[in-house]
Design a protein around this motif. Structure first.
Motif, PDB file in Angstrom:
ATOM      1  N   TYR A 153       0.829  -1.209   0.000  1.00 56.26           N
ATOM      2  CA  TYR A 153       0.000   0.000   0.000  1.00 56.26           C
ATOM      3  C   TYR A 153       0.864   1.260   0.000  1.00 56.26           C
ATOM      4  O   TYR A 153       0.602   2.204  -0.755  1.00 56.26           O
ATOM      5  N   ASP A 156       2.267   1.973  -3.444  1.00 53.03           N
ATOM      6  CA  ASP A 156       1.265   2.536  -4.351  1.00 53.03           C
ATOM      7  C   ASP A 156       0.894   3.959  -3.945  1.00 53.03           C
ATOM      8  O   ASP A 156       0.652   4.815  -4.809  1.00 53.03           O
ATOM      9  N   LEU A 180      -7.747   3.446  -2.641  1.00 52.31           N
ATOM     10  CA  LEU A 180      -6.511   2.665  -2.652  1.00 52.31           C
ATOM     11  C   LEU A 180      -6.433   1.744  -1.437  1.00 52.31           C
ATOM     12  O   LEU A 180      -6.007   0.582  -1.535  1.00 52.31           O
ATOM     13  N   HIS A 184      -6.232  -2.566  -1.256  1.00 49.55           N
ATOM     14  CA  HIS A 184      -5.186  -3.363  -0.630  1.00 49.55           C
ATOM     15  C   HIS A 184      -5.683  -4.159   0.576  1.00 49.55           C
ATOM     16  O   HIS A 184      -5.180  -5.256   0.832  1.00 49.55           O
TER      17      HIS A 184
END
Length: 345
Positions: A153, A156, A180, A184
């Motif tokens: 995470y 990203d 996001l 995850h």
């Protein structure tokens, strides 16, 4: 007395979204991380909100994911963490499963503050060692799995880009982060880990909008903002108080000193209003801030001396970097450069 170090990720969202972090955990200086068997929602180091058991996929047992508690192989902390207490906690339910909450991420983030000073592999190994010291069995395996999810995470998140027309919009960024996180961690786990922080972010964005509403008087704006803050969960309100108290105490101390008050006067006032423990921790923050300023000033003087006797620009840059390396850790060097850049404006 030792103080905690943390990312201001979980303080009040006005601080989280618009300012740097690091002071929000000051009030946890005396806390120890909760050990296996802590089952209450208010276990030391844990939040005061409801907790959930973690539901992660089975984790293969590997050399780094041993589910027996053992002493950390790291005899010393990273240089920049020496003199600090570990933040966050791992909490374990009666059945041996890991209980989810933002305090787990605080534990991870405590070690991630050494990025640039230590390799990613070393940081991960330190966190796994901390997990093994605090939990065993399913909880240790689940925490290790969660760490790897969090690493993915973070990677990203570092590359998260918004459209140009949304870059300055805190609401748009928060929505992108929420999406996001659920990618995850899934909905339930993301809510347990980030729910309070996201609610704080929503309140902060709305408070910013209210303060820019010219149809409201100043008193009306403050009233609406106060109502918003009152809607936050108890844990979030307490986090906000923890995050902003040092700033407010510093402003009050500066005002007192401007009127001729001594350090003893400031300490006495803090004891009267906040108690001895809080006054002691604020005094230590004052001492740390003064020590940091002294180090910056000493570096500045040596750098100016180098500039005066070094004509070649490349040679000066090399000497400046050597001075930085002697005086500060890689993590601290970023702070030094930012401080000097701000003072030069």
């Amino acid at each position: 007395m030792r103080v905690n170090r943390r990312r201001i990720a979980t303080g009040f969202a006005l601080v989280t979204l618009f300012a740097a972090a690091g002071i929000g955990a000051w009030r946890r200086g005396g806390d120890e991380p909760a050990r296996a068997g802590d089952t209450t929602a208010e276990a030391r180091g844990g939040p005061r909100s409801a907790t959930r058991k973690i539901s992660t996929p089975p984790v293969r047992r590997t050399e780094t994911n041993v589910d027996t508690r053992e002493k950390s192989p790291f005899k010393e902390k990273a240089r920049s963490l020496r003199g600090t207490d570990e933040d966050g906690a791992l909490r374990v339910g009666p059945d041996g499963s890991l209980l989810l909450g933002p305090e787990i991420l605080r534990l991870f983030d405590y070690y991630f503050t050494t990025e640039g000073e230590e390799s990613d592999e070393t940081i991960r190994a330190r966190i796994l060692a901390a997990i093994r010291e605090r939990a065993s069995g399913p909880a240790a395996l689940q925490a290790a799995a969660l760490l790897d999810q969090y690493l993915a995470y973070r990677k990203d998140k570092d590359g998260l880009a918004l459209p140009k027309d949304e870059e300055a919009d805190p609401t748009a960024r928060l929505e992108a982060l929420k999406k996001l996180r659920r990618k995850h961690f899934g909905e339930e786990t993301a809510d347990a880990l980030f729910g309070d922080e996201e609610r704080e972010g929503e309140v902060a964005a709305e408070a910013s909008r209210i303060r820019q509403d010219e149809t409201l008087t100043a008193d009306e704006q403050e009233q609406k903002v106060a109502e918003l803050e009152a809607s936050l969960p108890q844990g979030a309100r307490e986090a906000r108080e923890a995050a902003t108290l040092p700033l407010r105490a510093r402003a009050e101390a500066d005002a007192m000193r401007a009127e001729g008050a001594t350090d003893e006067d400031v300490y006495t006032k803090r004891v009267e209003t906040l108690g001895v423990e809080a006054a002691d921790r604020l005094a230590e923050l004052d001492a740390q801030r003064a020590a940091w300023k002294a180090r910056i000033e000493a570096f500045r003087k040596e750098r100016d001396a180098l500039a005066a006797k070094t004509q070649d620009e490349a040679a000066f840059k090399a000497a400046e970097q050597a001075l930085l390396d002697r005086s500060f850790t890689p993590f601290e060097q970023r702070r030094v450069r930012a401080t000097l850049a701000m003072s030069s404006k």
